[in-house]
Design an enzyme around this catalytic site. Structure first.
Site, PDB file in Angstrom:
ATOM      1  N   GLU A 197      16.640   6.621 -14.647  1.00 53.58           N
ATOM      2  CA  GLU A 197      16.040   5.306 -14.900  1.00 53.58           C
ATOM      3  C   GLU A 197      14.569   5.243 -14.505  1.00 53.58           C
ATOM      4  O   GLU A 197      14.101   4.278 -13.890  1.00 53.58           O
ATOM      5  CB  GLU A 197      16.872   4.207 -14.229  1.00 53.58           C
ATOM      6  CG  GLU A 197      18.262   4.127 -14.831  1.00 53.58           C
ATOM      7  CD  GLU A 197      19.169   3.076 -14.213  1.00 53.58           C
ATOM      8  OE1 GLU A 197      18.766   2.447 -13.215  1.00 53.58           O
ATOM      9  OE2 GLU A 197      20.280   2.882 -14.730  1.00 53.58           O
ATOM     10  N   GLU A 315      24.986   6.740 -18.998  1.00 50.03           N
ATOM     11  CA  GLU A 315      25.587   5.857 -17.989  1.00 50.03           C
ATOM     12  C   GLU A 315      25.771   4.482 -18.605  1.00 50.03           C
ATOM     13  O   GLU A 315      24.834   3.928 -19.186  1.00 50.03           O
ATOM     14  CB  GLU A 315      24.690   5.770 -16.747  1.00 50.03           C
ATOM     15  CG  GLU A 315      25.264   4.923 -15.619  1.00 50.03           C
ATOM     16  CD  GLU A 315      24.313   4.826 -14.425  1.00 50.03           C
ATOM     17  OE1 GLU A 315      23.835   5.877 -13.956  1.00 50.03           O
ATOM     18  OE2 GLU A 315      24.035   3.690 -13.988  1.00 50.03           O
TER      19      GLU A 315
END
Length: 544
Positions: A197, A315
Site C-alpha cells: 500500500e 488483498e
C-alpha cells in the site's frame, strides 16, 4: 436412495419458506463454446498478517494472537483448514510489512517484536522476524501444501519526507540476506511481493512510481542472481496497493518487460468496518457493481503499458480496519466474497487473496477457536468446484440474482455460482446453452409451459421418491448454502439443510451435494447461495 431422500427432505423443509415469498422466473444463458477469461490454478488465496494482538479499531482488538509472528502453527484446526484446499495460496504481508526487518546474522539492529509507538507507521515500531520463526512457518507450509507469497519490506533504507512521501533508493541488503537464507534452507517461495500500500496516494506512506520501478528492477536482478541454480524462479509481484491508473501506468513504463510478473491491487470497497450500512451495501447489487470500473481500467492499463503482467487481487477484506463484527465473519459476507471471486475472474484476475486466513473480523477462521467462519466453506467450495476457465453468462433476470459460470474443476461440464441477494424472492432458474441455443430442460419444463411452481415442485419430489431411471442417471449436483435459522448474521453455514460443524473429534464436515435430475427445475431460495455442477452440459471450451 440415500442422496435422493436427502433431496426430498431438503425440498420439503424449504416448502413453507418458498411458498411464503414471491416467485420469479429467471433465464440464464451460458456459452459453452468460448472461454472469456482464465484464472490461475491456485486462484483462491488467503493472507496471514503482521498485526499484533494490540491492533485495535472501534474499541475492539480483533486480532488476538493470529499474526505471522505468533500464530499457533501447531493447532490441529489450522493445519486441517489449509490442507483441505490441497494447495492453498497463502500471502504473508500487510500494513506493517514495510517495518519488518529479518533477523539474519548480518542484521545490525536488535531483533524485537512490534510495540506501540506513536511515531511509527500505523502507531507501531519496527518489528523483526526471527529466523527460528521463519523456519517454523516454512515447516508448516511444507506439511500443509501451502503455496507461499511473501511481501518484502520496500521502505528499508528510505527516509520519510513531507506528506507521507518516502524518498531515496531502497536498501536491499537485509532482504538479500533473508532471501539467501531462505534458499539455503530449501524453502520454496512461489512469489515475492514488493511493498504494501505504497502506490498512488498511499495509506500511511507512499513512494514515487518511477523510484519504485527502479527498485523493482534491482530486486528482479537479485532474484535472477540468487535463483540462477534453482530449477524454478519465483514470480515478482508489485505494488500491493490500491489501484491508481496514473501511478500503475508509470510503474509499468519504469520497469518495462521482464520485471513484474503480476500487478497486485487491494480492494476494500465496502468502507470502514463500523459502517452501520455495511449489510445494506453487501446486499445491494448496484453497489457491488461499482468495483467493475477498477477491474476494467486495470485491464486496460495492463493491455496498454504492460501486457506481460497479470492482474492479482493481492488483498481484499471487504471492510477495512479489520472488517465488521458479525458481518465479515457471518453468513451475509458470503454475498460480497463469492460475488467478488466471480466478478474478478471475469476480468481475467489470476489470483484473489482474502484478508485474512485468520485474524480480524474478516478471518476465514475464528482467531480464538480456529473454527471455520462461513466464508471458509464458500472459499473451499469454490476451490473444489470452479475450474480455471471462465464462461460468459447472459442473465436477463433480476439484478438481485448474481450468476457466474466456470468449467468444472477436474471433470467434464460446467459449474454455476448463483447468489440470491433478495430476501423476498425465490427464483426458478431456466438454463440455456447459448452456443447452440439449446434449452437444457425437457419440453414439459414447468417454468416455461405449465407456469406452476407447485406442479414443478411435485414433479421434483415424485422423481426423488421414484425408481432410478434415465432421470436418475442424468443428474446435476447442487450445493445450497443458507444461514442457520435464517439469520444472515449467523456464524453457522448450512449446506443443503445441514449445519456445517466440526465433529467432537475435530473432523471438518464433508461438503456433499444433493443430486437432482437435470430435467427438474432449479430453485434459488431467498438470501441463499448455490453452486450447481452440470456434468452433462455441452461445453467444448471445457475439454481438456
Amino acid at each position: 436412495m440415500g442422496s435422493r431422500l436427502l433431496v426430498l427432505c431438503f425440498l420439503l423443509a424449504c416448502i413453507p419458506s418458498i411458498l411464503a415469498h414471491e416467485i420469479a422466473g429467471a433465464i440464464l444463458g451460458v456459452d459453452g463454446g468460448h472461454v472469456i477469461a482464465e484464472t490461475d490454478e491456485n486462484y483462491v488465496c488467503a493472507t496471514i498478517d503482521w498485526w499484533p494482538h494490540n491492533k485495535c479499531n472501534y474499541d475492539q482488538c480483533p486480532w488476538g494472537y493470529s499474526s505471522i509472528m505468533n500464530l499457533n502453527l501447531s493447532h490441529p484446526h489450522l493445519a486441517k483448514a489449509v490442507q483441505a484446499f490441497t494447495h492453498l495460496r497463502v500471502r504473508l504481508g500487510g500494513s506493517l510489512e514495510d517495518q519488518v526487518v529479518y533477523g539474519v546474522p548480518s542484521l545490525k539492529l536488535p531483533c524485537h517484536p512490534f510495540w506501540k509507538h506513536d511515531d511509527g507507521l500505523f502507531g507501531f515500531s519496527r518489528g523483526c522476524l526471527h529466523m527460528g520463526r521463519w523456519d517454523a512457518l516454512n515447516h508448516f507450509f511444507s506439511q500443509t501444501g501451502a503455496v507461499v507469497t511473501f511481501g518484502i519490506n520496500a521502505l528499508y533504507g528510505r527516509k520519510k519526507s513531507k506528506n507521507s512521501v518516502w524518498i531515496g533508493p531502497w536498501d536491499s541488503s537485509n532482504a538479500y540476506d533473508f532471501m539467501k537464507y531462505t534458499i539455503s534452507k530449501g524453502y520454496h517461495i512461489d512469489s515475492w511481493e514488493f511493498g504494501n500500500e505504497l502506490s498512488g496516494t498511499g495509506v500511511a506512506a507512499r513512494v514515487d512510481a518511477t523510484r519504485y520501478g527502479k527498485d523493482l528492477i534491482k530486486l528482479n536482478g537479485i532474484i535472477d542472481e540468487l535463483y540462477k541454480k534453482s530449477p524454478s524462479k519465483p514470480s515478482l509481484l508489485a505494488p500491493g496497493g490500491f489501484f491508481s491508473e496514473e501511478w500503475f501506468s508509470q510503474l509499468l513504463k519504469a520497469t518495462g518487460p521482464g520485471v513484474i510478473d503480476a500487478l497486485t491491487h487491494h480492494i476494500y470497497n465496502l468502507g470502514p468496518g463500523n459502517d452501520p450500512n455495511l449489510m445494506k451495501k453487501i446486499t445491494n447489487p448496484h453497489f457491488l457493481n461499482n468495483i467493475t470500473e477498477t477491474f476494467s481500467v486495470l485491464n486496460k492499463t495492463i493491455h496498454e503499458h504492460g501486457p506481460w503482467a497479470r492482474a492479482w487481487v493481492g488483498e481484499a477484506g471487504g471492510a477495512f480496519n479489520s472488517g465488521g463484527r458479525l458481518v465479515s465473519d457471518a453468513f451475509i459476507d458470503g454475498f460480497w466474497y463469492l460475488d467478488q471471486l466471480g466478478l474478478a475472474a471475469t476480468y481475467n484476475t489470476k489470483v484473489y487473496c482474502r484478508q485474512a486466513l485468520i485474524g480480524g473480523n474478516y478471518g476465514l477462521l475464528d482467531k480464538t477457536t480456529y473454527l471455520p467462519n462461513p466464508d471458509y466453506y464458500s472459499a473451499l467450495l469454490w476451490n473444489r468446484l470452479m475450474g480455471k476457465k471462465v464462461l460468459s453468462v447472459n442473465n436477463a433476470a433480476s439484478p438481485y440474482l448474481r450468476s457466474y459460470a466456470h468449467c468444472s474443476k477436474g471433470r467434464a461440464g460446467i459449474t454455476l455460482l448463483l447468489i440470491n441477494l433478495s430476501n423476498t424472492t425465490s427464483f426458478i432458474v431456466k438454463l440455456e446453452n447459448t452456443m447452440n441455443k439449446e434449452d437444457l430442460h425437457v419440453s414439459s419444463d414447468v417454468t416455461s409451459k405449465e407456469g406452476s411452481f407447485t406442479n414443478g415442485l411435485k414433479k421434483t419430489v415424485s422423481w426423488v421418491g421414484g425408481k432410478a431411471s434415465l432421470y436418475g442417471r442424468l443428474h446435476r449436483e447442487e450445493y445450497h448454502l443458507t444461514p442457520k435459522d435464517g439469520n444472515l448474521q449467523s456464524q453457522t453455514m448450512v449446506l443443503n439443510g445441514k449445519p456445517l460443524l466440526i465433529s467432537e473429534h475435530g473432523d471438518f464436515p464433508r461438503l456433499e451435494p444433493v443430486l437432482v435430475s437435470v430435467y427438474s427445475p432449479l430453485y434459488m431460495f431467498p438470501s441463499s447461495i448455490s453452486f450447481v455442477v452440470l456434468p452433462y452440459f455441452d461445453a467444448p471450451a471445457c475439454k481438456f
